[in-house]
Design a protein around this motif. Structure first.
Motif, mmCIF file in Angstrom:
data_model
loop_
_atom_site.group_PDB
_atom_site.id
_atom_site.type_symbol
_atom_site.label_atom_id
_atom_site.label_comp_id
_atom_site.label_asym_id
_atom_site.label_seq_id
_atom_site.Cartn_x
_atom_site.Cartn_y
_atom_site.Cartn_z
ATOM 1 N N PRO A 186 -47.790 -53.437 -74.020
ATOM 2 C CA PRO A 186 -47.094 -53.438 -75.536
ATOM 3 C C PRO A 186 -45.648 -53.438 -75.366
ATOM 4 O O PRO A 186 -45.373 -54.069 -76.327
ATOM 5 C CB PRO A 186 -47.564 -52.207 -76.267
ATOM 6 N N ALA A 187 -45.262 -52.306 -74.320
ATOM 7 C CA ALA A 187 -43.732 -52.931 -73.643
ATOM 8 C C ALA A 187 -43.687 -54.212 -73.970
ATOM 9 O O ALA A 187 -42.402 -54.859 -74.246
ATOM 10 C CB ALA A 187 -43.470 -51.789 -72.903
ATOM 11 N N ALA A 188 -44.134 -54.957 -72.887
ATOM 12 C CA ALA A 188 -43.633 -56.785 -72.356
ATOM 13 C C ALA A 188 -43.911 -57.045 -73.517
ATOM 14 O O ALA A 188 -43.686 -58.324 -73.120
ATOM 15 C CB ALA A 188 -44.746 -56.954 -71.229
ATOM 16 N N ALA A 189 -44.954 -57.113 -74.399
ATOM 17 C CA ALA A 189 -45.066 -58.235 -75.269
ATOM 18 C C ALA A 189 -44.073 -57.895 -76.105
ATOM 19 O O ALA A 189 -43.429 -59.415 -76.826
ATOM 20 C CB ALA A 189 -46.583 -57.660 -76.137
ATOM 21 N N PHE A 190 -44.269 -56.886 -77.099
ATOM 22 C CA PHE A 190 -42.462 -56.492 -77.703
ATOM 23 C C PHE A 190 -41.203 -57.103 -77.575
ATOM 24 O O PHE A 190 -40.382 -57.518 -77.942
ATOM 25 C CB PHE A 190 -42.884 -54.790 -78.382
ATOM 26 N N LEU A 191 -40.785 -56.702 -75.874
ATOM 27 C CA LEU A 191 -39.776 -57.252 -75.124
ATOM 28 C C LEU A 191 -39.634 -58.747 -75.035
ATOM 29 O O LEU A 191 -39.031 -59.506 -74.908
ATOM 30 C CB LEU A 191 -39.377 -56.895 -73.884
ATOM 31 N N LEU A 192 -41.283 -59.390 -75.206
ATOM 32 C CA LEU A 192 -41.080 -61.225 -74.786
ATOM 33 C C LEU A 192 -41.367 -61.711 -76.043
ATOM 34 O O LEU A 192 -41.013 -62.659 -76.662
ATOM 35 C CB LEU A 192 -42.728 -61.060 -73.997
ATOM 36 N N THR A 193 -41.098 -60.959 -77.628
ATOM 37 C CA THR A 193 -41.440 -61.892 -78.732
ATOM 38 C C THR A 193 -40.287 -60.565 -79.934
ATOM 39 O O THR A 193 -40.618 -61.449 -80.789
ATOM 40 C CB THR A 193 -42.711 -62.215 -79.222
#
Length: 309
Positions: free
Chosen positions: A235-242
């Motif tokens: 979830p952290a990576a998805a949030f930071l990427l988008t």
């Protein structure tokens, strides 16, 4: 394991379909028309809507859009008819992707090290400082941190640039702004997991064998303690990427966030849909990959995998 993977994949496909459907009908509820400006007459507006199929019932528009989407066609931008949605995404993606990847790396590395330091340090002031740092990072929105960093380091001290991504120094402030919250969360997760691992039998046995606490921490504890961090990494990576919309706007970065904000302001239906679908697929895909990776690391699921085989 095969059954678990197939189930997660089907759930992900269903999530993507629901995202597309909800986003499509919500965009059609936006007031006004993409072509409604002060210089366009009613007749011209009707002709333009008819050309793009916006005069048809919403259900017909939905079926048409889904048919085109299955063929990989995201459409063209209403505001820039000479540019497809795919071209817009391809142009804006590198800036957002570079910021997101750097923020993910910074948050995972810094959070892991700070969490272990908080768990193993014998100095109270170190633990207290890290604790207050995590409260600060988790409690203040990233756009507030971005404004503070831009004001201090860019305006007052004039040490770092605050506009664009012209050099490596331009990445420092936006990456720190994006990484503040996930770093605080990773630090808390790592500290809590390390303290739980310290109570387990293998740590006691290692102490009896005479191993130092530093060696126990870096050889054994951190590997097991990092599993909860890995669960959060998706979830952290998805949030930071988008999810860098506001930060990109503050630092005037030509990424997906700025394109998304402009598309909403211009009621550019196809661009809104294309960006929403792309970001949604990234979020769901990253979560699926991390979920499957964690499942492979879970002994119980590995046991069920052996039964399936």
């Amino acid at each position: 394991m095969i059954r678990y993977t197939g189930k997660r994949f089907l759930i992900s496909l269903l999530s993507v379909w629901m995202l597309i459907t909800v986003a499509f009908f919500l965009t059609r509820q936006m007031p006004g028309s993409p072509f409604q400006t002060g210089n366009v007459s009613g007749e011209v507006l009707e002709q333009m809507e008819q050309e793009y199929g916006l005069d048809q019932p919403v259900s017909v528009q939905y079926v048409t859009y889904m048919r085109n989407l299955l063929h990989g066609d995201l459409g063209i931008s209403y505001m820039n008819p000479g540019e497809s949605v795919t071209e817009v995404i391809a142009r804006a993606l590198p800036a957002t992707l570079s910021l997101g990847i750097l923020a993910v790396i910074v948050s995972l590395v810094a959070g892991t090290l700070l969490g272990m330091l908080q768990a193993f340090s014998q100095k109270r002031w170190v633990r207290t400082t890290i604790l207050f740092g995590t409260i600060f990072g988790a409690g203040i929105p990233n756009f507030v941190i971005a404004l503070l960093l831009a004001l201090v380091f860019g305006v007052q001290w004039k040490l770092l640039p605050v506009v664009g991504l012209d050099s490596w120094t331009s990445y420092l402030l936006p990456v720190l702004s994006l990484a503040a919250y996930p770093t605080a969360v990773v630090t808390r997760l790592m500290c809590h997991a390390c303290r739980q691992e310290l109570q387990k039998e293998y740590v006691v046995l290692a102490k009896v064998k005479g191993l130092s606490m530093r060696r126990i921490a870096w050889t054994h504890v951190w590997k097991n303690a990092w599993i909860p961090v890995l669960n959060y990494a998706g979830p952290a990576a998805a949030f930071l990427l988008t999810g860098s919309f506001v930060v990109e706007s503050i630092f005037t970065i030509p990424g997906l966030g700025r394109e998304f904000v402009n598309s909403i302001a211009n009621r550019d239906y196809t661009l809104i849909m294309g960006l929403t679908i792309f970001m949604g697929v990234v979020v769901i895909g990253v979560n699926l990959a991390v979920d499957l990776l964690c499942a492979w690391m879970d002994p119980r699921i590995r046991k069920s995998y052996l039964k399936d085989v």
